[in-house]
Design a protein around this motif. Structure first.
Motif, PDB file in Angstrom:
ATOM      1  N   ALA A  24       1.168  -1.390   0.107  1.00  0.00           N
ATOM      2  CA  ALA A  24      -0.175  -0.272   0.146  1.00  0.00           C
ATOM      3  C   ALA A  24       0.518   1.273   0.168  1.00  0.00           C
ATOM      4  N   PHE A  25       0.339   2.527  -0.879  1.00  0.00           N
ATOM      5  CA  PHE A  25       1.543   3.597  -0.649  1.00  0.00           C
ATOM      6  C   PHE A  25       0.785   4.226   0.053  1.00  0.00           C
ATOM      7  N   VAL A  26       0.835   4.867   0.410  1.00  0.00           N
ATOM      8  CA  VAL A  26       0.851   6.221   1.976  1.00  0.00           C
ATOM      9  C   VAL A  26       1.370   7.506   0.907  1.00  0.00           C
ATOM     10  N   PRO A  27       0.753   8.589   0.936  1.00  0.00           N
ATOM     11  CA  PRO A  27       1.604   9.997   0.628  1.00  0.00           C
ATOM     12  C   PRO A  27       2.044   9.884   1.463  1.00  0.00           C
ATOM     13  N   GLY A  28       3.575  10.620   1.621  1.00  0.00           N
ATOM     14  CA  GLY A  28       4.222  11.376   2.408  1.00  0.00           C
ATOM     15  C   GLY A  28       3.585  12.601   2.650  1.00  0.00           C
ATOM     16  N   TYR A  34      16.699  12.508   4.967  1.00  0.00           N
ATOM     17  CA  TYR A  34      16.764  14.065   4.509  1.00  0.00           C
ATOM     18  C   TYR A  34      17.087  14.656   5.568  1.00  0.00           C
ATOM     19  N   THR A  35      18.409  15.492   5.358  1.00  0.00           N
ATOM     20  CA  THR A  35      18.393  16.316   7.114  1.00  0.00           C
ATOM     21  C   THR A  35      17.571  16.920   7.335  1.00  0.00           C
ATOM     22  N   ASN A  36      16.948  17.689   6.244  1.00  0.00           N
ATOM     23  CA  ASN A  36      15.924  18.810   7.347  1.00  0.00           C
ATOM     24  C   ASN A  36      14.483  18.134   7.519  1.00  0.00           C
ATOM     25  N   ASN A  37      14.611  16.649   7.326  1.00  0.00           N
ATOM     26  CA  ASN A  37      13.363  15.613   7.957  1.00  0.00           C
ATOM     27  C   ASN A  37      12.360  15.954   6.793  1.00  0.00           C
ATOM     28  N   LYS A  38      12.200  16.703   5.574  1.00  0.00           N
ATOM     29  CA  LYS A  38      11.079  16.746   4.566  1.00  0.00           C
ATOM     30  C   LYS A  38      11.208  15.941   3.563  1.00  0.00           C
ATOM     31  N   TRP A  39      11.380  14.811   3.532  1.00  0.00           N
ATOM     32  CA  TRP A  39      11.280  13.796   2.490  1.00  0.00           C
ATOM     33  C   TRP A  39       9.984  14.026   1.760  1.00  0.00           C
ATOM     34  N   PRO A  40       9.742  14.603   1.144  1.00  0.00           N
ATOM     35  CA  PRO A  40       9.050  14.604   0.256  1.00  0.00           C
ATOM     36  C   PRO A  40       7.631  13.173  -0.333  1.00  0.00           C
ATOM     37  N   ASN A  41       8.452  12.117  -1.004  1.00  0.00           N
ATOM     38  CA  ASN A  41       7.895  10.725  -1.419  1.00  0.00           C
ATOM     39  C   ASN A  41       6.670   9.776  -0.774  1.00  0.00           C
TER      40      ASN A  41
END
Length: 447
Positions: free
Chosen positions: A343-347, A412-419
């Motif tokens: 199941a692919f869940v939006p990040g 990611y260093t800023n913890n904002k991985w969008p995927n």
């Protein structure tokens, strides 16, 4: 006696005709469907001026055609061409096959052919680009494929036939014996001098050519010319059998140095997920620069996809459409290897790093044997958060499978991985829609 001999000859002829291969082998189509993700490479001599590949010849004046066919070969010299770099990047991104433009519509051959003077052999570079590309991708364990145009603008130019795409009877090889013979001679070179070719993409009338290609290499999978290969779109619904969606990263197939906004990495990953959920393969294009390098914008996007693949690649390869493609924004595929659904869940903002999220998957029915995990994450720790509960929990309920999980894989260093993150759910089964209490159209998000 003569009558008997004639009957025997007729019988042999019929047997030969019946034996002619007219389709991809079913087991090879299943193999192709398992691959899931490929790299398309559009590259030719007109990349030097950032033109649409080949098509600027259509309808052009004689003086333009003369410049195109004489001046561009004289300056094509990609000194930074390194197909090993291309292949390594493709492997990191999770691409399992490549399709390279051996000959696009212009008729310029990226190998030193004996069939025409319009080839890489007549450039300062001279090297056999097709061979080097195939060798590099094979070394990375990537299946190799070739794009081949049955139309040939240089041939039409020499024969003084108006140049265009399927606008004149002589544009079709079936109507033009000279063009058919020309194409077959080139296919014979490609399919006898370069070892096993896995995939052939005929961009144009394939009748008579695909059968000849199968005669030379029966295990060849013909994509365009034999199956659905939509460009720049994904079908609304799953399609039966194998199919392949072809996409550019920007607005053009070949290198376009200006005026070319690109997709984001998240858009590309979401396209890959949707295509796999609907049972297809995604063939994602790169357009190398005239010097042979992949432009930095496209390399950067592929490296974002590569990071997502490093975490989640198992959910893309060896999978098929599940009983339903999605519940709202959550897409599904099923594994060929085990009793598992992904199941692919939006990040991104929808499921931020370190946040706990609850899901009710109405179309999944769990049992005591069901197990749920976040692919690539062990659900034990979130970095720097002492005493934080990152465990994953699930429960089978009358409403469906209820899951509570933390998105805790730090990428990611800023913890904002969008995927998207991916849930792996084993030993659960599809819950009939009448029990789920929802209509399929609503769950699928159909209009």
């Amino acid at each position: 006696m003569k009558k008997l001999l004639l009957l025997l000859l007729i019988g042999l002829s019929l047997t030969s005709a019946q034996a002619q291969q007219t389709a991809n082998k079913p087991e090879r189509e299943q193999w192709f469907m398992d691959l899931g993700f490929g790299m398309f490479i559009h590259w030719s001599l007109d990349s030097q001026v950032g033109a649409v590949i080949s098509h600027s010849m259509a309808g052009a004046s004689d003086d333009y055609l003369k410049r195109f066919t004489t001046e561009l070969p004289a300056t094509f010299n990609p000194k930074k061409f390194d197909p090993d770099e291309w292949a390594t990047l493709a492997r990191l991104a999770g691409m399992k096959y490549v399709v390279f433009t051996a000959k696009h519509h212009a008729g310029f051959c990226m190998w030193p052919t004996k069939t025409t003077p319009f080839s890489v052999a007549q450039t300062p570079f001279k090297r056999d680009i097709v061979r080097e590309v195939l060798d590099a991708f094979r070394k990375q364990g990537i299946a190799v494929g070739l794009y081949f145009s049955p139309e040939d603008f240089y041939y039409l130019y020499e024969q003084k036939i108006p140049i265009g795409r399927l606008q004149h009877p002589q544009h079709f090889p079936a109507n033009n014996p000279g063009l058919m013979a020309h194409d077959k001679a080139q296919l014979k070179e490609l399919l006898t001098n370069y070892g096993p070719i896995d995939i052939m993409f005929f961009d144009g009338p394939a009748e008579g050519l695909k059968e000849y290609a199968w005669q030379l290499q029966p295990n060849l999978v013909v994509t365009r010319g034999q199956m659905n290969t939509p460009e720049q779109k994904i079908p609304d619904k799953p399609l039966p059998g194998p199919w392949e969606s072809c996409y550019t990263m920007g607005t053009d197939w070949q290198y376009k140095p200006t005026n070319d906004p690109h997709k984001t990495g998240t858009e590309i990953i979401n396209m890959l997920i949707e295509t796999r959920a609907k049972g297809g393969n995604l063939l994602l294009n790169v357009g190398p620069k005239p010097n042979g390098e992949i432009q930095i914008e496209q390399e950067a996007l592929l490296r974002e996809v590569a990071l997502w693949n490093l975490v989640n690649g198992e959910s893309i390869h060896g999978v098929r459409s599940w009983d339903i493609t999605r519940e709202g924004p959550i897409w599904f595929v099923k594994s060929n290897r085990e009793n598992a659904v992904y199941a692919f869940v939006p990040g991104g903002n929808e499921w931020k790093y370190g946040d706990r999220k609850e899901f009710v998957l109405k179309t999944l029915e769990g049992s005591a044997q069901t197990n749920v995990s976040v692919v690539g994450y062990d659900s034990k720790l979130v970095e720097y958060r002492e005493g934080f509960d990152a465990s994953i929990n699930w429960q089978a309920t009358p409403l469906g499978l209820v899951i509570s999980a933390v998105n805790g894989h730090r990428l990611y260093t800023n913890n904002k991985w969008p995927n998207p993150a991916v849930l792996k759910i084993t030993n659960a089964r599809f819950k009939p829609l009448e029990l789920a209490g929802e209509k399929r159209s609503k769950l699928d998000g159909a209009h």
